[in-house]
Each structure stands twice: as structure tokens, then as C-alpha cells.
Motif scaffolding. Sequence first.
Motif, PDB file in Angstrom:
ATOM      1  N   GLU A 390       0.820  -1.216   0.000  1.00 34.49           N
ATOM      2  CA  GLU A 390       0.000   0.000   0.000  1.00 34.49           C
ATOM      3  C   GLU A 390       0.850   1.261   0.000  1.00 34.49           C
ATOM      4  N   PHE A 394       1.026   0.438  -4.662  1.00 32.74           N
ATOM      5  CA  PHE A 394      -0.334   0.891  -4.930  1.00 32.74           C
ATOM      6  C   PHE A 394      -0.505   2.373  -4.608  1.00 32.74           C
ATOM      7  N   ASP A 435      -7.120 -11.160  -3.828  1.00 32.50           N
ATOM      8  CA  ASP A 435      -7.451  -9.751  -3.556  1.00 32.50           C
ATOM      9  C   ASP A 435      -6.303  -8.824  -3.936  1.00 32.50           C
ATOM     10  N   ILE A 436      -5.069  -9.273  -3.718  1.00 36.74           N
ATOM     11  CA  ILE A 436      -3.913  -8.447  -4.060  1.00 36.74           C
ATOM     12  C   ILE A 436      -3.816  -8.281  -5.575  1.00 36.74           C
ATOM     13  N   TRP A 437      -4.042  -9.345  -6.313  1.00 36.83           N
ATOM     14  CA  TRP A 437      -3.989  -9.244  -7.781  1.00 36.83           C
ATOM     15  C   TRP A 437      -5.166  -8.433  -8.329  1.00 36.83           C
ATOM     16  N   ASP A 438      -6.295  -8.439  -7.630  1.00 35.59           N
ATOM     17  CA  ASP A 438      -7.385  -7.534  -8.004  1.00 35.59           C
ATOM     18  C   ASP A 438      -6.933  -6.084  -7.882  1.00 35.59           C
ATOM     19  N   ARG A 439      -6.159  -5.806  -6.824  1.00 32.80           N
ATOM     20  CA  ARG A 439      -5.647  -4.442  -6.643  1.00 32.80           C
ATOM     21  C   ARG A 439      -4.659  -4.082  -7.744  1.00 32.80           C
ATOM     22  N   ASP A 442      -6.734  -3.189 -10.748  1.00 32.54           N
ATOM     23  CA  ASP A 442      -7.420  -1.899 -10.606  1.00 32.54           C
ATOM     24  C   ASP A 442      -6.446  -0.731 -10.736  1.00 32.54           C
ATOM     25  N   VAL A 443      -5.274  -0.860 -10.116  1.00 33.41           N
ATOM     26  CA  VAL A 443      -4.326   0.262 -10.084  1.00 33.41           C
ATOM     27  C   VAL A 443      -3.593   0.432 -11.410  1.00 33.41           C
ATOM     28  N   GLU A 448      -7.012   3.335 -11.541  1.00 32.71           N
ATOM     29  CA  GLU A 448      -8.008   3.885 -10.630  1.00 32.71           C
ATOM     30  C   GLU A 448      -7.613   5.240 -10.055  1.00 32.71           C
ATOM     31  N   HIS A 449      -6.337   5.574 -10.103  1.00 29.31           N
ATOM     32  CA  HIS A 449      -5.893   6.871  -9.583  1.00 29.31           C
ATOM     33  C   HIS A 449      -5.833   7.951 -10.668  1.00 29.31           C
TER      34      HIS A 449
END
Length: 640
Positions: A390, A394, A435-439, A442-443, A448-449
Motif C-alpha cells: 500500500e 499501490f 485480492d492483491i492481484w485484483d488491486r 485496478d491500479v 483507478e488513480h
Amino acid sequence: MPFNKDLHWPGHSQCSTGLLIKVWCGTIIINGTAPATAQNTVLGDSSAAVTAGLNTAVSYAGDIEACSVEIPAIINALDGGYTPPKTGGDPVRSPESLPTGNNFHSFDSRLMPTEEAWNVGSQMADSMLEQYQAAHGGAYPDKAAFVLWACESMRHEGIAESEALSLLGIKPVWKKGKIKGVALIPSDELGRPRIDVVFIASGLYRDTFSDKIEMLDDAVRLAAQAEGDSYPNYVKENSDALYAALISRGCDEETARRLSMSRIFSAAPGSYGTGLSGAIDSSDTWDDEQKLVDLYLSKLGYVYNGEEWGEPNRDLFRDNLGEVDVAVHSRSSNLYGLVDNDDCFQYFGALSMVIKSISGTEPDMFITDLRTVGVPQTVTLKEYILKELEARYFNPKWIEGMMEHGYAGARYMDKKFLENLWGWTVTNPEIITSDIWDRVYDVYIEDEHNLGLKEFFAENPYAYQSMVGRMMETARKGYWDANREALETLASEFQQSVQTNGVTCCHHTCGNIALSDYIQGVIDGMQTDDSGDSDDPSAEVLKEKATEVAAGDTALQQDNAQTGADSVANTTVTGGYGENLQEPAAPQVAPPDVGVSGQVMEKVTHENGETGTTSTPIVPILIVVIIISAVFVGIRWKKT
């Protein structure tokens, strides 16, 4: 910055970060104003404590600016000039290591562990045991595994070694500040069981701190032979069990007794690393983790003690790891994390995978966090690595920083971040979950940012294609339960990238027929016509090229075998890693013909037909023979 929230100015309730920034940036740095004057200018008053802190910051800033001497210092050294020595280290943790450009050194290893390191290491051992007991109903671990690295020990001066000694119930003995040996802590004073410890040392640690290997070996043997303990002695119990196993395998009693108390393992003398980075990256060369486990055991299964120094003993290594309940590694660097260094998952992450394969249960994984001087702490691997993800990978600020460096930043995102995240996924899937690979998706794919990553990757297409390929490969091998929409987006992105730029030909895309089939299957599923045929050639062309090159490579090897050629054995081949590291790696696949220009290397066979032609250059050879003959005749004539 050497400030804290409790600093006060006269007349001001608290020294806020905003005020410090205004004083620091607005007046001291930009205008060159003295710290005391800057405070008076901005706040109308000054504080001696803040002035001292600002003066230190000014000194640090000067040292950082002076790092520009690094390149001239290298050139001067290459020219035979003198490079002054200086202590090295993490510049955040040890600011005295700045400026760079010096002939850096560590310290006298005879001082390690220092008394301060022993005190901190003992505290870390207690902290780790408390956390373990809280998670296991008050039970103590039977055995702990420690990963030892040379650079880590240079920075923390023996805290990890001290933590291990404390678990064993052993303490260092100093004489005039130098280590002279180890001593047994009485059982009643220790107040708990003696915890067994096994050490996995890097090749650099083995070479740099051979005296510490001897010290730790002495410590284990002393603990194993302790008598009259009031509490359980797991070192002795495990040594006795290993002794019985060694005897059953045919060892003589003396050898069995010596090996039963051996706990230090590393690579073969002169060898370094685990070989796992390339093996895990080449994910088409293995179907389950057992091959990786075998590689780890083979590469690091060399025992080091007073009698055997680097003797292969994979079975002993395996037996020692099978009893491990908890694993520990130290981190004292603010520059490098767990994810941007492949050694971390190769040594520490893979240790969890190997132990689980032997015992059926993954060990509790802990990080001794020493990044902040004076604030040591023991945290779980999961807590440490998720916080790092994080805070760095990310974090939009980190990504923007990478984007400023163009292709180098894109390469870091791909090779340093995503490939190492893949390594952690394989070795610790219970931590790096879907969940980490979903992030990641997304990133970096969905942006997403809103950082403009689509445009950035358009200028760095091969890094992007490699990242997309790795994400598809992660899903293909079952480590990421990606949703259908994500898979279709990734397949389309990969397709478009191949059509536009050609194939990047990294280790997980080129020659990976299984990935090609997987991508093709996703693309086919997206088609709406009844035939089900795909009009996209990208995934299929990868498969075709892989098949062609593999077939050509087989034919070439058969031809070499028939002619007795042994050049293949001396050829460096890049590509995947197989189970046997002595075999040539899997062939690289040429990119499809999508407008990429270049030379193609082909095997050319010269046959001796009826014309009797040969590839041997006859005319030049005749000329050389004539010249040599003329010289010889001239010498003979001169002598006569």
C-alpha cells in the motif's frame, strides 16, 4: 528529518509539521537563511531544540547534494587515484554514510554482536515468542529458522544473531568489546524452554562472516548438550531424534553425533543464490511447487560446521526444516523492501513453501523490523508486506515517481514489482491472495488513480505487455481467481499489444504454449459468431512460433548428437529454467512478423555433393603456406 511533534517554540503550543516545512523550505533552503533567523522571520521567535534539529537537517542536505561526487570518484579510482574510505549503510538509518562516492566498508566482525545488539536481539526474541504464544494457546515453538544476510548484519551489527542466541538460551562473551565465545544461560534464569534454531545463510554471509558461522555452531552444540535443565530443551530433543535417523541411514556414531547438532546451511562453497528467481519466473516449466522445493533443498543443502564446511547433505537439511514452527528474517533497509528485491522471496518466502511441503503446515513468518533506529519491533510477514504494497506499489505518489523515469520506471513496475510479487504469490499464496492481484488490476490496468497510465504504457509497450502476460499467467496457474471482465480486458490488451508492437519475448510469454492456449481460449469466448473462430492471430501466432522453434531446436540437437558436436554443452542459452540446471534452458521464441525488422539466425547445413565444394577457404590457406615456406627458406639461406 530529525523533528518530532512535541518540539515547542516559546509562545507556540506545538511545533507543527506545516510550520517546520515553511521554515525549512521557504527560508532556509530557498533563501539560505540561518535556522535561528528563519524561525524569527516566520514565527517571531526561536527554539534552541528546533535550531539544533534544523542545523542537522542542513548538514544532511549538504551531504545529499555532495553525492554528485560519486561518478568523478569512480573515474578517479579507475585512473588509479585514491578513494577515501568511509562507513557504508542505509543513508536513512545511518546518515553518516553520506555523501556517497567513497570506498565503503562495514566493521570489524569480531565486535559482532555488540552488547547493544544483544540487548535488542533479546527483546526481539521475547516479542516474537509472545506473539507466537498468543496465536498458539500459550505454546512455545519447537524450532525457529533464521535467514542470515551479510548486508543486514553489517547494518544491525548482530541483532538477528543475538535473537537466535537468546532463543537457544545462549549469550555472547565479550573481552575488551570483542566476541571471545558463547556461554550457557542457566535454565532457571532463562525461565522457558530452549528453542531450537536452524540457520539459512546467504553465500555472501558465509564468505564474509565465517567466524559468526563458527560462533553459532558452537552455540547450538552448547545448548544441545546442556544438562539438568528445569525446562524442556528442544535443541537436545531434536538432536537426539536426528542422531537416531542418521544412525538408521548407516552413519557411524561419531559422524551421526556431529551432524545431529549441525544447524547451519548455505549454498556450496563458491556458489551463491537459490536459483529460484529464474525458475519461478519461467512459470511454464513447472506445474506444481515441488520442483521449486527440490531446487531450494538442492541449492542450499550444504552443511557448515567445525568439521564439514560446505559438504552436501540435502537429507539433513530437509530433516531440520521439517521441524520448524516459526521463521524469522530481519529488515533494516529503508531503501529496499521485500517486494522490490527477488532475494527476499527466494530465501525467506520460499522457506515457508519448503517447510509446508515437508511438514504439511506453513510456519509463522516474522520480520524483525529494524528500519528505525531506537524503535525495533517484531511484526508478522503478512502485516509487513501488505503495508509495503500500500505504501509503495499501490501508492499513486510512488507510481508517479516511476513514471517520471520513463522506460526505467516502466521496467521497475514490471521486473521489480510485478515479477517479485509473482514470486511471493507462488511461495506464500496464503498472504498474496487473489485480492492483491485484483488491486494490481485496478491500479495498473484500470488506472483507478487517473495517473495517465494508459498513455505511459503506450510509450513503454513491452513492459506493459509483460505485465499483462504475467497477470494472465497468474490466473492460468490458479493463483488469481480473476473475474471474467478482467480476463477479457487483459486478453484484449495483450492481443492489441502483440499486433501493434510484436511479442516482448519475456520468460513467461515466449514459448509458453499453455499461456497462448489460455489467452486464445479467452479471446474465443469473446466471439459472438456461431463458428467460434477467432479473427485474432496474436495468441495463436505465439503458439505456432513456440511449436516451430521447439521442433527446430529438437532437430538441431539430434543433428548435433549424430555429428558428435559438443558445442551445445558450452553454449549459453537464455530462456526458461528446467528442473536440471545443467541442461540448456527452453528456447526463446522469435516474435511474429508484425513489422519488426532485424536479422534472423538460421541453421545452415553445408553438404558435400557431387561438385565436391567445401566451405573451407582453400586460397587463403595456400597463401599462408607459401609465405611460411618463403620465410623458412630465407632463414636457411641466411645461415649458409
